[in-house]
Design an enzyme around this catalytic site. Sequence first.
Site, PDB file in Angstrom:
ATOM      1  N   ARG A   1      13.356  -4.737   5.443  1.00  0.00           N
ATOM      2  CA  ARG A   1      14.038  -4.636   4.143  1.00  0.00           C
ATOM      3  C   ARG A   1      15.559  -4.696   4.247  1.00  0.00           C
ATOM      4  O   ARG A   1      16.262  -4.568   3.271  1.00  0.00           O
ATOM      5  CB  ARG A   1      13.593  -3.366   3.420  1.00  0.00           C
ATOM      6  CG  ARG A   1      12.355  -3.627   2.569  1.00  0.00           C
ATOM      7  CD  ARG A   1      11.712  -2.346   2.104  1.00  0.00           C
ATOM      8  NE  ARG A   1      12.573  -1.502   1.302  1.00  0.00           N
ATOM      9  CZ  ARG A   1      12.785  -1.634  -0.009  1.00  0.00           C
ATOM     10  NH1 ARG A   1      12.216  -2.595  -0.667  1.00  0.00           N
ATOM     11  NH2 ARG A   1      13.555  -0.796  -0.668  1.00  0.00           N
TER      12      ARG A   1
ATOM     13  N   HIS B   1       5.504   6.148  -2.762  1.00  0.00           N
ATOM     14  CA  HIS B   1       6.828   6.682  -3.128  1.00  0.00           C
ATOM     15  C   HIS B   1       6.687   8.155  -3.547  1.00  0.00           C
ATOM     16  O   HIS B   1       7.471   9.010  -3.149  1.00  0.00           O
ATOM     17  CB  HIS B   1       7.439   5.921  -4.313  1.00  0.00           C
ATOM     18  CG  HIS B   1       7.531   4.438  -4.103  1.00  0.00           C
ATOM     19  ND1 HIS B   1       7.327   3.534  -5.115  1.00  0.00           N
ATOM     20  CD2 HIS B   1       7.814   3.717  -3.005  1.00  0.00           C
ATOM     21  CE1 HIS B   1       7.480   2.307  -4.625  1.00  0.00           C
ATOM     22  NE2 HIS B   1       7.775   2.389  -3.355  1.00  0.00           N
TER      23      HIS B   1
ATOM     24  N   CYS C   1       0.841  -1.202   0.000  1.00  0.00           N
ATOM     25  CA  CYS C   1       0.000   0.000   0.000  1.00  0.00           C
ATOM     26  C   CYS C   1       0.879   1.256   0.000  1.00  0.00           C
ATOM     27  O   CYS C   1       2.100   1.181   0.143  1.00  0.00           O
ATOM     28  CB  CYS C   1      -0.920  -0.013   1.208  1.00  0.00           C
ATOM     29  SG  CYS C   1      -0.038   0.163   2.776  1.00  0.00           S
TER      30      CYS C   1
ATOM     31  N   ALA D   1       3.175   1.595   2.903  1.00  0.00           N
ATOM     32  CA  ALA D   1       4.367   0.741   2.774  1.00  0.00           C
ATOM     33  C   ALA D   1       5.399   1.411   1.867  1.00  0.00           C
ATOM     34  O   ALA D   1       6.606   1.359   2.126  1.00  0.00           O
ATOM     35  CB  ALA D   1       3.988  -0.634   2.229  1.00  0.00           C
TER      36      ALA D   1
HETATM   37  S1  SF4 Z   1      -1.183  -1.902   5.827  1.00  0.00           S
HETATM   38 FE1  SF4 Z   1      -2.243  -0.314   7.080  1.00  0.00          FE
HETATM   39  S2  SF4 Z   1      -1.964   1.580   5.910  1.00  0.00           S
HETATM   40 FE2  SF4 Z   1      -1.573  -0.117   4.483  1.00  0.00          FE
HETATM   41  S3  SF4 Z   1      -3.568  -0.532   3.489  1.00  0.00           S
HETATM   42 FE3  SF4 Z   1      -3.402  -1.909   5.263  1.00  0.00          FE
HETATM   43  S4  SF4 Z   1      -4.451  -0.773   6.902  1.00  0.00           S
HETATM   44 FE4  SF4 Z   1      -3.968   0.729   5.311  1.00  0.00          FE
END
Ligand code: SF4
Length: 486
Positions: free
Chosen positions: A99, A198, A65, A68
Amino acid sequence: MGLETLEEQQRRALAEVLDAYPEKAKKNRSKHLGVGTPEDDASKTCGGVRSNKKTVPGVMSQRGCAYAGSRGVVWGPIKDMIHISHGPIGCGQYSRGGRRNYYIGTTGIDAFTTMNFSTDFQEKDIVFGGDKKLNKSLDEINELFPLNNGISIQSECPIGLIGDDIGAVSKEKTKETGKVVIPVNCEGFRGVSQSLGHHIANDAIRDYVFPQFSAEAKDLVSTPYDVAIIGDYNIGGDAWSSRILLEEMGLRVVAQWSGDATFKEMAMTPKVKLNLLHCYRSMNYISRHMEKEYGIPWMEYNFFGPSRTDESLRKIAAFFDESIQAKTEEVIAKYKKMYDEVLAKYRPRLEGKKVMLFVGGLRPRHVIGSYEDLGMHVIGTGYEFAHDDDYKRTTEEIARSTIIYDDVNEYELEAFVKKMQPDLVASGIKEKYVFQKMGLPYRQMHSWDYSGPYHGYDGFAIFAKDMDLAINSPVWSHSKAPWDNN
Ligand code: SF4
């Protein structure tokens, strides 16, 4: 009828994979799958695939996402800042140092990359808002870790959904402490993948790090050979093995983004003469900004495998004067002896082995050369979150007809592997055990499977050894790939 060519085999595999879908899904996925050849028109996407589109809900995608992309990729490795994951603990825990971004410093004192900071949202924070909790967390951070050189607030999904104003909290705290606090609105639901994360992270650097440029750069005495490495996250020490080469050819590396990076070095980057861009996808935005705003040119390079490293060093040297070009030839000659020995040892053990890749960022195209240097044949590749410009850049990297799969799902990748029967799958963390349990040699190409570095000549020696260990390990004689059982 003659034997099927590799390309015919690939086109048949592609048609069979698509045939299993209902009509609507077939129409959608056929746009993301193709077969590319080195002769294709490089102004079009490799294999004609479309990219950067929303994954169909319910499909087992390998994407991450936006949070991330920002927390995990761009901001996380900046070592002297603290990056607090703002929201529930689940997302924050997942982003913790996985990472393998190496850094120099004393963890918990002046470096914080492998530490995990979270506001640990509970139900009441969703109902009543989390600004107060954030404020308190920032105070705790400053009290416990006084040597931090700034804090970035990385928003998770709920922050955007409940409409908390992290910008206001950041502003207030910056004023109060005199240290930079940066709000990053990288909620996971934004965009179609980590790629937008990014971009958002790059924009936050532009808006909050560069305004410190004049203050941080005032003491820097420039030289004509100042460069910055952009888009190298120092996974397993990648940026270090790259930096050695650039310094040996006579350049001065002022900053490396963002593996083993400091806030100050990043703020000084607008003073360099050339930005060297490794991961185009995650850092092209800030490189373009520096070009427009500060007039700094940027150049893409590829330090995977000796062929591409030789080429890249010469390309970089051509930007500078003859003294740098002469030193570069000396560097290449020095390392040629070493990598010739590596090739002599490993190429006979790996020659002709087939590889299928599926990774993110730059690797689906950048690592092809290192496999081909070892005599291995890359017959399939694809990106998790690429855009059209990545697929356009891929045509010049492939050495033979190659199946191209964009945002490939679990079913497709498994089916392609079964049909094409590679000797090695080199892909991400999520796919690793699927293929290993199938009895297939596998290398995890996101964080080098606890190994690395893979960049530069030193990295190539490790890469070659790792691929040999993966493929020629005696363990495979105790298990069979599914097609061997039939
Ligand atoms: S990991 Fe957290 S921030 Fe990313 S999509 Fe899932 S709930 Fe949303």
